[in-house]
Design a protein around this motif. Structure first.
Motif, PDB file in Angstrom:
ATOM      1  N   THR A 190     -25.822 -79.792  50.699  1.00  0.00           N
ATOM      2  CA  THR A 190     -27.179 -79.302  49.924  1.00  0.00           C
ATOM      3  C   THR A 190     -26.886 -78.422  48.972  1.00  0.00           C
ATOM      4  OG1 THR A 190     -28.523 -79.936  51.881  1.00  0.00           O
ATOM      5  CG2 THR A 190     -29.487 -78.621  50.145  1.00  0.00           C
ATOM      6  N   THR A 191     -26.184 -77.271  48.999  1.00  0.00           N
ATOM      7  CA  THR A 191     -26.084 -76.367  48.055  1.00  0.00           C
ATOM      8  C   THR A 191     -24.977 -76.980  47.018  1.00  0.00           C
ATOM      9  OG1 THR A 191     -26.293 -74.631  49.640  1.00  0.00           O
ATOM     10  CG2 THR A 191     -25.242 -73.854  47.995  1.00  0.00           C
ATOM     11  N   HIS A 192     -23.953 -77.714  47.523  1.00  0.00           N
ATOM     12  CA  HIS A 192     -23.026 -78.183  46.394  1.00  0.00           C
ATOM     13  C   HIS A 192     -23.779 -79.160  45.551  1.00  0.00           C
ATOM     14  CE1 HIS A 192     -19.021 -76.723  47.163  1.00  0.00           C
ATOM     15  NE2 HIS A 192     -19.316 -76.538  48.162  1.00  0.00           N
ATOM     16  N   ARG A 193     -24.573 -79.951  45.916  1.00  0.00           N
ATOM     17  CA  ARG A 193     -25.558 -80.779  45.252  1.00  0.00           C
ATOM     18  C   ARG A 193     -26.310 -80.022  44.433  1.00  0.00           C
ATOM     19  NH1 ARG A 193     -26.130 -84.414  49.749  1.00  0.00           N
ATOM     20  NH2 ARG A 193     -28.189 -83.242  50.259  1.00  0.00           N
ATOM     21  N   PHE A 194     -26.746 -79.047  44.645  1.00  0.00           N
ATOM     22  CA  PHE A 194     -27.463 -78.107  43.604  1.00  0.00           C
ATOM     23  C   PHE A 194     -26.687 -77.615  42.396  1.00  0.00           C
ATOM     24  CE2 PHE A 194     -30.145 -74.477  42.550  1.00  0.00           C
ATOM     25  CZ  PHE A 194     -31.355 -75.113  42.136  1.00  0.00           C
ATOM     26  N   LEU A 195     -25.261 -77.627  43.031  1.00  0.00           N
ATOM     27  CA  LEU A 195     -24.775 -76.918  41.775  1.00  0.00           C
ATOM     28  C   LEU A 195     -24.820 -77.059  40.110  1.00  0.00           C
ATOM     29  CD1 LEU A 195     -21.084 -76.499  42.864  1.00  0.00           C
ATOM     30  CD2 LEU A 195     -21.709 -75.968  40.640  1.00  0.00           C
ATOM     31  N   PRO A 196     -25.060 -78.346  39.752  1.00  0.00           N
ATOM     32  CA  PRO A 196     -25.348 -78.574  38.443  1.00  0.00           C
ATOM     33  C   PRO A 196     -26.564 -78.062  37.856  1.00  0.00           C
ATOM     34  CG  PRO A 196     -24.917 -80.758  39.463  1.00  0.00           C
ATOM     35  CD  PRO A 196     -24.852 -79.746  40.686  1.00  0.00           C
ATOM     36  N   GLN A 197     -27.484 -77.772  38.583  1.00  0.00           N
ATOM     37  CA  GLN A 197     -28.642 -77.180  38.581  1.00  0.00           C
ATOM     38  C   GLN A 197     -28.745 -75.752  38.285  1.00  0.00           C
ATOM     39  OE1 GLN A 197     -31.347 -79.365  38.087  1.00  0.00           O
ATOM     40  NE2 GLN A 197     -31.753 -80.417  40.185  1.00  0.00           N
ATOM     41  N   ILE A 198     -27.850 -74.803  38.527  1.00  0.00           N
ATOM     42  CA  ILE A 198     -27.578 -73.601  38.509  1.00  0.00           C
ATOM     43  C   ILE A 198     -27.684 -73.034  37.199  1.00  0.00           C
ATOM     44  CG2 ILE A 198     -26.103 -71.463  39.321  1.00  0.00           C
ATOM     45  CD1 ILE A 198     -25.517 -73.033  41.661  1.00  0.00           C
ATOM     46  N   ASP A 199     -28.264 -72.162  36.628  1.00  0.00           N
ATOM     47  CA  ASP A 199     -28.171 -71.462  35.088  1.00  0.00           C
ATOM     48  C   ASP A 199     -27.529 -70.201  35.443  1.00  0.00           C
ATOM     49  OD1 ASP A 199     -29.751 -73.309  33.592  1.00  0.00           O
ATOM     50  OD2 ASP A 199     -31.492 -72.923  35.036  1.00  0.00           O
ATOM     51  N   ALA A 200     -27.761 -69.531  36.558  1.00  0.00           N
ATOM     52  CA  ALA A 200     -26.967 -68.213  36.654  1.00  0.00           C
ATOM     53  C   ALA A 200     -26.832 -68.052  38.011  1.00  0.00           C
ATOM     54  CB  ALA A 200     -27.367 -67.173  36.076  1.00  0.00           C
ATOM     55  N   LEU A 201     -25.635 -67.612  38.328  1.00  0.00           N
ATOM     56  CA  LEU A 201     -25.198 -67.380  39.994  1.00  0.00           C
ATOM     57  C   LEU A 201     -25.042 -66.127  40.405  1.00  0.00           C
ATOM     58  CD1 LEU A 201     -24.244 -68.785  42.727  1.00  0.00           C
ATOM     59  CD2 LEU A 201     -21.869 -68.378  41.852  1.00  0.00           C
ATOM     60  N   VAL A 202     -25.666 -65.776  41.463  1.00  0.00           N
ATOM     61  CA  VAL A 202     -25.400 -64.432  42.342  1.00  0.00           C
ATOM     62  C   VAL A 202     -24.858 -65.049  43.433  1.00  0.00           C
ATOM     63  CG1 VAL A 202     -26.456 -62.501  43.555  1.00  0.00           C
ATOM     64  CG2 VAL A 202     -27.546 -63.408  41.421  1.00  0.00           C
ATOM     65  N   LEU A 203     -23.330 -64.779  43.583  1.00  0.00           N
ATOM     66  CA  LEU A 203     -22.536 -65.064  44.891  1.00  0.00           C
ATOM     67  C   LEU A 203     -22.805 -63.728  45.765  1.00  0.00           C
ATOM     68  CD1 LEU A 203     -20.434 -67.273  45.624  1.00  0.00           C
ATOM     69  CD2 LEU A 203     -19.254 -65.078  46.038  1.00  0.00           C
ATOM     70  N   VAL A 204     -23.481 -64.342  47.041  1.00  0.00           N
ATOM     71  CA  VAL A 204     -23.647 -63.327  47.848  1.00  0.00           C
ATOM     72  C   VAL A 204     -22.526 -63.385  48.849  1.00  0.00           C
ATOM     73  CG1 VAL A 204     -25.219 -62.172  49.728  1.00  0.00           C
ATOM     74  CG2 VAL A 204     -26.243 -63.275  47.447  1.00  0.00           C
ATOM     75  N   THR A 205     -21.737 -62.206  48.971  1.00  0.00           N
ATOM     76  CA  THR A 205     -20.714 -62.156  49.886  1.00  0.00           C
ATOM     77  C   THR A 205     -20.745 -60.828  50.817  1.00  0.00           C
ATOM     78  OG1 THR A 205     -18.332 -62.382  50.422  1.00  0.00           O
ATOM     79  CG2 THR A 205     -18.989 -61.109  48.671  1.00  0.00           C
ATOM     80  N   SER A 206     -20.084 -60.489  51.915  1.00  0.00           N
ATOM     81  CA  SER A 206     -20.140 -59.383  52.724  1.00  0.00           C
ATOM     82  C   SER A 206     -19.037 -58.481  52.643  1.00  0.00           C
ATOM     83  CB  SER A 206     -20.898 -59.873  54.057  1.00  0.00           C
ATOM     84  OG  SER A 206     -19.852 -60.118  54.820  1.00  0.00           O
ATOM     85  N   PHE A 207     -19.354 -57.296  53.178  1.00  0.00           N
ATOM     86  CA  PHE A 207     -17.970 -56.226  53.364  1.00  0.00           C
ATOM     87  C   PHE A 207     -17.369 -57.077  54.666  1.00  0.00           C
ATOM     88  CE2 PHE A 207     -20.222 -53.399  50.538  1.00  0.00           C
ATOM     89  CZ  PHE A 207     -19.117 -52.994  49.685  1.00  0.00           C
ATOM     90  N   GLU A 208     -18.050 -57.470  55.537  1.00  0.00           N
ATOM     91  CA  GLU A 208     -17.463 -57.819  56.613  1.00  0.00           C
ATOM     92  C   GLU A 208     -16.328 -58.949  56.507  1.00  0.00           C
ATOM     93  OE1 GLU A 208     -20.416 -57.821  60.237  1.00  0.00           O
ATOM     94  OE2 GLU A 208     -21.138 -58.861  58.469  1.00  0.00           O
TER      95      GLU A 208
END
Ligand SMILES: Nc1nc2c(ncn2[C@@H]2O[C@H](COP(=O)(O)OP(=O)(O)OP(=O)(O)O)[C@@H](O)[C@H]2O)c(=O)[nH]1
Ligand SMILES: [Mg+2]
Ligand SMILES: [Zn+2]
Ligand SMILES: [Zn+2]
Length: 584
Positions: A190-208
């Motif tokens: 689902t998220t990959h399909r949404f890729l072309p729609q993204i105008d700006a990305l906030v990639l949320v990763t974690s310290f862990e």
């Protein structure tokens, strides 16, 4: 017969002092931005026409949805990343409301767009259909979570959550996505399909678990699309101070070689701390969480680069569709798109590389002064005069034999006034008032024929009894009012004026006549520039209307935009029921 004299207020700037100049600069940028949007809309409309001719329905639909997005100015600031890293929590923290479902297991299963609205509501958009359903916010989990809607089996394209959150007023949609890389493969898809729609990305990763392979892959895809990227390293609270630097160092080393670290800002923070602090109104704790620093960067971005990035992303989406094979004419449009692109690049950056576009802030908008857009005031007076004249006339004609004879001798009215008369008079009135005019014409026709052949000067004679504006009594009466109105206006306004924005609107012919009468006075030049401003403003309203109408967003159309086409035509040629300077 309508006099069509209602007016509408529009924002327009009149400036001289520095504060106003600033407003004007912002206004100019907004106009440039809108102008480029209109051009893109024009290209999409043409392309949609080509797709229609080529009987390519799906392409046509794709163009339609692009048009829709352009019309809404929909900017998707998208949060994505590995599952359970805290995307939904971060979104809640930014909104200062605990509204999106979160949890320790994979939670989000549907693309969830959050936008501004004075009151809370949720609209569910279904996939492969235009259907939407309004659902209560309390039922959101049933639609967007792995538990309520596993792997999005309810086939939802997007859940649109509208909230009264201040941050969203910057005009962007914040989009929460299902996590990448969990056991629920459908969520990653689902998220990959949404890729072309993204105008700006906030990639949320974690310290862990800083930057998984999955996340790096996603980052490079977004990077390939040349979209703006922010990296959030979440769950700062779970890491020791010493470890933090190591993690950030690691991310910079992983990210640096591939992307260039100065372009991708990294924000260590704790979303859960930020959310709790905000809900408790604890400002020290909030600052400690690292959230405000990230938000300031976001707002700064939304106020400056966003407009540029939105247009650039739209260009790329359009271009991708232009590459569709077997649709005649798209290649030509692609060349024109490239020209618009060059301007977007040029307009978006100052020489020093700083982006120039900003959205007007509220203070700047207040500096802009309202100006009236209305129909031509001379035409309006003429329409009134026509109405008065016809009201009296239609009565006289049906009751008075002398009137009928006189009217017949003039072959009736000109075409325009015959129509105006017909609008006002009753069928009974016309039927009793007009026969003489027809009979008069019949007699004349017969007089053109002598002994079965045409008389020598038949053309001249025919011409003499044809209806025309010179014989038309309505034309005469209205023309007098027209002259008096313009003379009176010039007499009263020939001196210097305190405020040019008070000048009334006029159609082009009346403008010419007024300027001629006012030549050499203080009135002539302001009349011209004011009319130019009104025409420009009306053109913009028309383009906004076309954009929204074409994008199926009639609910966004203002009354002013709705009326703009009629107003625009009237400003060019005058009102439909009058003939400006018709006798000259
Ligand atoms: N300690 C700590 N826990 C956090 C933080 N942010 C989120 N969490 C927790 O991490 C878990 C996952 O959070 P979510 O916000 O649901 O994560 P998500 O990325 O939306 O997850 P998916 O929707 O499954 O992709 C929840 O239990 C949160 O409470 C944080 O800053 N610190
Ligand atoms: Mg989530
Ligand atoms: Zn006029
Ligand atoms: Zn006439």
């Amino acid at each position: 017969m309508s006099t069509d004299s209602e007016t509408s207020e529009v924002q327009m700037n009149v400036s001289s002092d520095p504060a106003r100049e600033m407003g004007r600069a912002t206004q100019a940028q907004l106009e440039a931005y809108e102008g480029l949007k209109f051009e893109l809309a024009g290209l999409i409309r043409e392309a949609s026409g080509l797709a229609w001719r080529a009987k390519n329905e799906s392409l046509q639909r794709n163009f339609q949805s692009l048009l829709q997005r352009l019309a809404e100015d929909r900017f998707y600031l998208t949060l994505a990343g590995q599952f359970s890293r805290g995307k939904s929590t971060l979104m809640n923290a930014m909104l200062g409301m605990d509204r999106l479902p979160t949890g320790v297991v994979p939670v989000t299963s549907v693309i969830t767009a959050v936008s501004y609205n004075p009151y809370e509501r949720v609209k569910v958009h279904f996939a492969n259909s235009n259907l939407t359903q309004d659902v209560p916010l309390s039922e959101l989990p049933e639609w967007v979570t792995e538990k309520g809607n596993p792997g999005n089996e309810r086939k939802i394209d997007m859940a649109e959550v509208q909230l009264p959150a201040e941050l969203l007023r910057r005009g962007a949609f914040f989009v929460d996505t299902p996590g990448l890389g969990s056991a629920v493969i459908e969520n990653t898809k689902t998220t990959h399909r949404f890729l072309p729609q993204i105008d700006a990305l906030v990639l949320v990763t974690s310290f862990e678990f800083p930057l998984s392979q999955e996340e790096i892959l996603f980052l490079s895809s977004v990077r390939d699309l040349r979209r703006k990227i922010f990296i959030v390293v979440n769950k700062k609270d779970l890491s020791l101070v010493g470890q933090r630097e190591q993690v950030l160092e690691f991310i910079r080393l992983r990210v640096l070689p591939e992307f260039g670290s100065d372009e991708i800002p990294v924000f260590p923070l704790s979303a859960s701390e930020g959310l709790a602090a905000r809900l408790n109104g604890d400002f020290d704790r909030l600052e400690q969480s690292g959230l405000p620093r990230f938000e300031r960067a976001l707002v700064e971005y939304l106020l400056t680069e966003r407009s540029h990035d939105f247009l650039a992303a739209m260009c790329e989406r359009i271009e991708a569709l232009f590459k569709t094979p077997d649709v005649a004419g798209l290649g030509e449009l692609e060349k024109r798109l490239e020209q618009v692109r060059v301007r977007i690049r040029g307009d978006g950056k100052k020489d020093d590389g700083e982006r120039r576009w900003t959205r007007a802030s509220s203070i700047e908008t207040e500096i802009l002064r309202p100006v009236k857009i209305s129909s031509c005031f001379v035409c309006a007076r003429m329409a009134d005069a026509t109405f008065k004249f016809m009201s009296q006339f239609q009565y006289d004609l049906s009751h008075n034999r002398d009137q009928q004879v006189f009217h017949a001798s003039r072959s009736g009215f000109c075409t325009l006034h015959t129509r105006e008369y017909a609008k006002l008079a009753s069928p009974q009135g016309i039927a009793s008032g007009y026969p003489r005019t027809l009979l008069f014409a019949a007699e004349h026709l017969l007089s053109l024929v002598r002994g079965g052949t045409l008389s020598d000067n038949w053309e001249e004679q025919f011409e003499q009894f044809l209806p025309n504006v010179r014989k038309c009594r309505a034309c005469q009466a209205v023309a007098e009012v027209e002259s008096e109105t313009m003379d009176g206006f010039v007499r009263e306004n020939r001196g210097a004026r305190a405020d040019d924005s008070d000048l009334p609107c006029v159609c082009l012919r009346h403008l010419a006549a007024i300027v001629q009468r006012a030549a050499g006075t203080e009135l002539a030049a302001p009349m011209l520039s004011q009319s130019a401003a009104v025409l420009k403003r009306t053109a913009e309203n028309m383009e906004r209307f076309a954009l929204r109408h074409g994008g199926h967003h009639m609910e966004l159309v203002t009354d002013e935009e709705l009326a703009s086409s009629e107003k625009g035509l009237n400003l060019l040629v005058g009102q439909p029921n009058v003939r400006p300077l018709g006798r000259s």
